[in-house]
Write a protein that holds these residues in place. Structure first.
Motif, PDB file in Angstrom:
ATOM      1  N   GLY A  99       0.196   5.299  -7.220  1.00 38.01           N
ATOM      2  CA  GLY A  99       0.290   6.934  -7.271  1.00 38.01           C
ATOM      3  C   GLY A  99      -0.938   7.620  -7.668  1.00 38.01           C
ATOM      4  O   GLY A  99      -0.817   8.828  -7.736  1.00 38.01           O
ATOM      5  N   ALA A 152      -2.387  -2.389  -0.034  1.00 37.21           N
ATOM      6  CA  ALA A 152      -2.224  -1.042   0.239  1.00 37.21           C
ATOM      7  C   ALA A 152      -1.104  -0.244  -0.369  1.00 37.21           C
ATOM      8  O   ALA A 152      -0.836   0.566  -0.933  1.00 37.21           O
ATOM      9  N   VAL A 153       0.118  -1.308  -0.258  1.00 37.27           N
ATOM     10  CA  VAL A 153       1.367  -0.950  -0.964  1.00 37.27           C
ATOM     11  C   VAL A 153       1.170  -0.750  -2.258  1.00 37.27           C
ATOM     12  O   VAL A 153       1.836   0.191  -2.863  1.00 37.27           O
ATOM     13  N   LEU A 198      -2.916   1.609   7.948  1.00 37.56           N
ATOM     14  CA  LEU A 198      -2.819   1.687   6.436  1.00 37.56           C
ATOM     15  C   LEU A 198      -3.811   2.427   5.694  1.00 37.56           C
ATOM     16  O   LEU A 198      -3.788   3.028   4.819  1.00 37.56           O
ATOM     17  N   ARG A 203      -0.742   2.462  -3.146  1.00 38.66           N
ATOM     18  CA  ARG A 203       0.222   3.613  -2.954  1.00 38.66           C
ATOM     19  C   ARG A 203       1.277   3.815  -4.134  1.00 38.66           C
ATOM     20  O   ARG A 203       1.592   4.770  -4.410  1.00 38.66           O
ATOM     21  N   ARG A 262      -4.518   8.688  -7.519  1.00 41.90           N
ATOM     22  CA  ARG A 262      -5.717   9.085  -6.429  1.00 41.90           C
ATOM     23  C   ARG A 262      -6.815   8.890  -6.995  1.00 41.90           C
ATOM     24  O   ARG A 262      -7.883   9.859  -7.244  1.00 41.90           O
ATOM     25  N   ARG A 319      -5.855   8.930   0.441  1.00 43.44           N
ATOM     26  CA  ARG A 319      -5.848   9.686  -0.774  1.00 43.44           C
ATOM     27  C   ARG A 319      -5.959   8.986  -2.152  1.00 43.44           C
ATOM     28  O   ARG A 319      -5.989   9.550  -3.107  1.00 43.44           O
ATOM     29  N   TYR A 320      -5.394   7.873  -2.070  1.00 43.14           N
ATOM     30  CA  TYR A 320      -5.127   7.075  -3.211  1.00 43.14           C
ATOM     31  C   TYR A 320      -6.514   6.099  -3.750  1.00 43.14           C
ATOM     32  O   TYR A 320      -6.500   5.611  -4.723  1.00 43.14           O
ATOM     33  N   TRP A 327      -3.000   5.819   5.568  1.00 41.17           N
ATOM     34  CA  TRP A 327      -1.817   5.934   4.707  1.00 41.17           C
ATOM     35  C   TRP A 327      -2.430   6.007   3.146  1.00 41.17           C
ATOM     36  O   TRP A 327      -1.642   6.698   2.418  1.00 41.17           O
ATOM     37  N   VAL A 328      -3.104   5.143   2.762  1.00 41.52           N
ATOM     38  CA  VAL A 328      -3.561   5.362   1.267  1.00 41.52           C
ATOM     39  C   VAL A 328      -4.743   5.844   1.165  1.00 41.52           C
ATOM     40  O   VAL A 328      -5.410   5.857  -0.123  1.00 41.52           O
TER      41      VAL A 328
END
Length: 198
Positions: free
Chosen positions: A192, A185-186, A121, A189, A194, A127-128, A124-125
């Motif tokens: 959106g 995390a959700v 995870l 993400r 970063r 970059r944000y 996964w995140v």
């Protein structure tokens, strides 16, 4: 003429004390495993030695992050290597104890799935933003370490209830904080944006 305000900060070298501590922890993992399995885990001296190695490696996990933040030594290498070294150490201890028949495999699997899932995870995140460690996450880590230490030590059978109670708390914190991390995390993400979380 005024100086440029948005000058790029100097690049931090990957060769620094924080990353050295992280790499040391990773190198200690196979040494710890060898010590744990001497005489099939029945040697009191080697079990104490294995416990000492685990405790030392765990201590570097607590120190390297603080050093990196305190002295501005945070690097991309460290962000990747630190959780890998952390999971390698914990995973080696749990798997070793399960192989020796001293810890149920389902305990090892539950904790391993959570730790691997959280690591994925993070990528996964990344970059944000970075999800800051919660109090529950820190408590989970400390409780896991303490529980594993009790299982590693050659303690008398009457201490088993204490060891299992602490491991039970560690498992509960592992599951709860894992679910919390998924939700955060959700949300990060889904936003959106970063940015790096405080």
């Amino acid at each position: 003429m005024s100086a440029v305000a948005d000058e790029t900060p100097p690049r931090v070298s990957n060769i620094n004390i924080a990353n050295i501590l992280t790499c040391t922890r990773l190198l200690l993992v196979p040494v710890f495993v060898v010590a744990l399995f001497v005489d099939d885990g029945t040697s009191t001296a080697w079990r104490i030695g294995a416990t000492a190695l685990f405790a030392l490696a765990s201590f570097t996990d607590q120190v390297d992050g603080w050093v990196a933040r305190r002295y501005g030594l945070v690097t991309d290498f460290g962000k990747i290597a630190d959780p890998i070294a952390d999971k390698a150490l914990t995973g080696a201890a749990l798997i070793g104890l399960s192989v020796l028949g001293e810890l149920y495999w389902w305990v090892t699997i539950v904790i391993a799935v959570r730790e691997i899932g959280v690591t994925l995870l993070r990528f996964w995140v990344i970059r944000y933003g970075v999800i800051a460690a919660s109090r529950g996450g820190k408590a989970k880590t400390l409780t896991q370490i303490a529980a594993i230490v009790l299982f590693l030590l050659p303690l008398p059978a009457w201490t088993d209830p204490v060891s299992w109670t602490l491991m039970g708390i560690a498992i509960a914190l592992t599951v709860v904080t894992g679910a919390d991390y998924v939700l955060r995390a959700v949300r990060l993400r889904a936003g959106g944006t970063r940015t790096v979380a405080p």
